[in-house]
Design a protein around this motif. Structure first.
Motif, PDB file in Angstrom:
ATOM      1  N   UNK A  44     -21.478 -20.610 -15.879  1.00  0.00           N
ATOM      2  CA  UNK A  44     -21.649 -19.151 -15.831  1.00  0.00           C
ATOM      3  C   UNK A  44     -22.210 -18.719 -14.484  1.00  0.00           C
ATOM      4  N   UNK A  45     -23.182 -19.460 -13.986  1.00  0.00           N
ATOM      5  CA  UNK A  45     -23.777 -19.137 -12.687  1.00  0.00           C
ATOM      6  C   UNK A  45     -22.740 -19.261 -11.578  1.00  0.00           C
ATOM      7  N   UNK A  46     -21.929 -20.316 -11.608  1.00  0.00           N
ATOM      8  CA  UNK A  46     -20.862 -20.462 -10.616  1.00  0.00           C
ATOM      9  C   UNK A  46     -19.893 -19.276 -10.689  1.00  0.00           C
ATOM     10  N   UNK A  47     -19.532 -18.884 -11.902  1.00  0.00           N
ATOM     11  CA  UNK A  47     -18.619 -17.760 -12.082  1.00  0.00           C
ATOM     12  C   UNK A  47     -19.234 -16.461 -11.550  1.00  0.00           C
ATOM     13  N   UNK A  48     -20.541 -16.265 -11.822  1.00  0.00           N
ATOM     14  CA  UNK A  48     -21.225 -15.073 -11.312  1.00  0.00           C
ATOM     15  C   UNK A  48     -21.225 -15.052  -9.783  1.00  0.00           C
ATOM     16  N   UNK A  49     -21.413 -16.215  -9.170  1.00  0.00           N
ATOM     17  CA  UNK A  49     -21.429 -16.286  -7.708  1.00  0.00           C
ATOM     18  C   UNK A  49     -20.064 -15.958  -7.107  1.00  0.00           C
ATOM     19  N   UNK A  50     -19.021 -16.013  -7.905  1.00  0.00           N
ATOM     20  CA  UNK A  50     -17.693 -15.613  -7.467  1.00  0.00           C
ATOM     21  C   UNK A  50     -17.431 -14.131  -7.779  1.00  0.00           C
ATOM     22  N   UNK A  51     -17.756 -13.714  -8.998  1.00  0.00           N
ATOM     23  CA  UNK A  51     -17.397 -12.372  -9.463  1.00  0.00           C
ATOM     24  C   UNK A  51     -18.279 -11.284  -8.835  1.00  0.00           C
ATOM     25  N   UNK A  80     -13.893  -5.135 -13.475  1.00  0.00           N
ATOM     26  CA  UNK A  80     -15.164  -5.261 -14.224  1.00  0.00           C
ATOM     27  C   UNK A  80     -14.984  -5.968 -15.570  1.00  0.00           C
ATOM     28  N   UNK A  81     -14.077  -5.512 -16.448  1.00  0.00           N
ATOM     29  CA  UNK A  81     -13.940  -6.227 -17.716  1.00  0.00           C
ATOM     30  C   UNK A  81     -13.372  -7.641 -17.559  1.00  0.00           C
ATOM     31  N   UNK A  82     -12.416  -7.811 -16.614  1.00  0.00           N
ATOM     32  CA  UNK A  82     -11.879  -9.159 -16.399  1.00  0.00           C
ATOM     33  C   UNK A  82     -12.964 -10.094 -15.858  1.00  0.00           C
ATOM     34  N   UNK A  83     -13.788  -9.582 -14.935  1.00  0.00           N
ATOM     35  CA  UNK A  83     -14.883 -10.382 -14.397  1.00  0.00           C
ATOM     36  C   UNK A  83     -15.881 -10.763 -15.475  1.00  0.00           C
ATOM     37  N   UNK A  84     -16.209  -9.809 -16.352  1.00  0.00           N
ATOM     38  CA  UNK A  84     -17.146 -10.091 -17.444  1.00  0.00           C
ATOM     39  C   UNK A  84     -16.578 -11.149 -18.390  1.00  0.00           C
ATOM     40  N   UNK A  85     -15.295 -11.028 -18.715  1.00  0.00           N
ATOM     41  CA  UNK A  85     -14.661 -12.027 -19.586  1.00  0.00           C
ATOM     42  C   UNK A  85     -14.657 -13.404 -18.913  1.00  0.00           C
ATOM     43  N   UNK A  86     -14.334 -13.428 -17.630  1.00  0.00           N
ATOM     44  CA  UNK A  86     -14.314 -14.691 -16.881  1.00  0.00           C
ATOM     45  C   UNK A  86     -15.699 -15.342 -16.877  1.00  0.00           C
ATOM     46  N   UNK A  87     -16.724 -14.545 -16.603  1.00  0.00           N
ATOM     47  CA  UNK A  87     -18.088 -15.084 -16.536  1.00  0.00           C
ATOM     48  C   UNK A  87     -18.559 -15.581 -17.891  1.00  0.00           C
ATOM     49  N   UNK A  88     -18.269 -14.835 -18.948  1.00  0.00           N
ATOM     50  CA  UNK A  88     -18.829 -15.143 -20.260  1.00  0.00           C
ATOM     51  C   UNK A  88     -18.003 -16.112 -21.099  1.00  0.00           C
ATOM     52  N   UNK A  89     -16.674 -16.090 -20.983  1.00  0.00           N
ATOM     53  CA  UNK A  89     -15.850 -16.892 -21.886  1.00  0.00           C
ATOM     54  C   UNK A  89     -15.416 -18.249 -21.327  1.00  0.00           C
ATOM     55  N   UNK A  90     -15.053 -18.310 -20.054  1.00  0.00           N
ATOM     56  CA  UNK A  90     -14.526 -19.577 -19.539  1.00  0.00           C
ATOM     57  C   UNK A  90     -15.532 -20.730 -19.610  1.00  0.00           C
ATOM     58  N   UNK A  91     -16.836 -20.502 -19.393  1.00  0.00           N
ATOM     59  CA  UNK A  91     -17.760 -21.640 -19.539  1.00  0.00           C
ATOM     60  C   UNK A  91     -17.766 -22.230 -20.954  1.00  0.00           C
ATOM     61  N   UNK A  92     -17.690 -21.365 -21.951  1.00  0.00           N
ATOM     62  CA  UNK A  92     -17.663 -21.872 -23.331  1.00  0.00           C
ATOM     63  C   UNK A  92     -16.359 -22.597 -23.617  1.00  0.00           C
ATOM     64  N   UNK A  93     -15.245 -22.118 -23.074  1.00  0.00           N
ATOM     65  CA  UNK A  93     -13.969 -22.794 -23.250  1.00  0.00           C
ATOM     66  C   UNK A  93     -14.017 -24.167 -22.594  1.00  0.00           C
ATOM     67  N   UNK A  94     -14.547 -24.227 -21.385  1.00  0.00           N
ATOM     68  CA  UNK A  94     -14.654 -25.503 -20.680  1.00  0.00           C
ATOM     69  C   UNK A  94     -15.554 -26.469 -21.453  1.00  0.00           C
ATOM     70  N   UNK A  95     -16.659 -25.971 -22.012  1.00  0.00           N
ATOM     71  CA  UNK A  95     -17.563 -26.804 -22.802  1.00  0.00           C
ATOM     72  C   UNK A  95     -16.837 -27.384 -24.012  1.00  0.00           C
TER      73      UNK A  95
END
Length: 185
Positions: A44-51, A80-95
């Protein structure tokens, strides 16, 4: 009466559970260990540093370019919504997808959040074992283990492991690989 399973030291790395026969229908080993739960926060932190810089750039452009506000407003409305989805959902999918295993005669991993990859590094092909800790990984107490073989596909990397577990894994695998080399196999 239940028969006792017998395994030689060559069949498993110390600390790994015996093979229960669970696996892929094709007979391949399916990795069963998840990465550390802290990896979700790291991703999530990595994604935030991008978004965040992308959204900050769009917002700054919106404020400084009045002639382009219509287009920038539309870009922000999408980003904004795509960035929020990317930050919040992809880490859980990867996990959910990232798994690893060091039993049997190989290191196996599954990874990827769009394209899934299953990788195997047989113990007798391992050339080097490394751990890596970037600044964010150190902050979250995580490490990555890289298993290098002569494969053209490159090394097998397990990211998001608890640091101590990664160190222990490299020590166990190093001992196991050294024992295999001493046996001449």
């Amino acid at each position: 009466m239940r028969q006792e399973e017998r395994r030689s030291p060559r069949d498993a790395v110390a600390g790994d559970a015996p093979d229960t026969g669970r696996g892929h229908p094709t007979g391949r080993l399916v990795p069963r260990h998840r990465v550390s739960r802290r990896a979700v926060s790291w991703w999530m932190t990595q994604n935030l540093l991008f978004v965040v810089p992308v959204l900050a750039g769009l917002t700054t452009a919106y404020a400084l370019a009045p002639d382009a506000r219509v287009w920038l407003a539309a870009a922000l409305a999408v980003a904004c919504p795509l960035g929020a989805l990317y930050v919040l959902l992809t880490p859980w999918w990867r996990y959910r997808v990232h798994r690893w295993e060091t039993g049997g005669e190989a290191v196996c991993t599954t990874s990827g959040w769009i394209v899934r990859e299953w990788r195997v590094a047989p113990f007798n092909r391992i050339q080097t074992l490394d751990t890596k800790r970037g600044p964010l990984q150190q902050l979250f107490g995580l490490s990555a283990v890289t298993v290098t073989t002569a494969s053209a596909a490159g090394p097998v990397t397990i990211e998001g492991l608890d640091h101590q577990r990664a160190v222990d894994m490299v020590e166990r695998l190093s001992e196991h690989v050294r024992a295999l080399q001493e046996d001449g196999t």
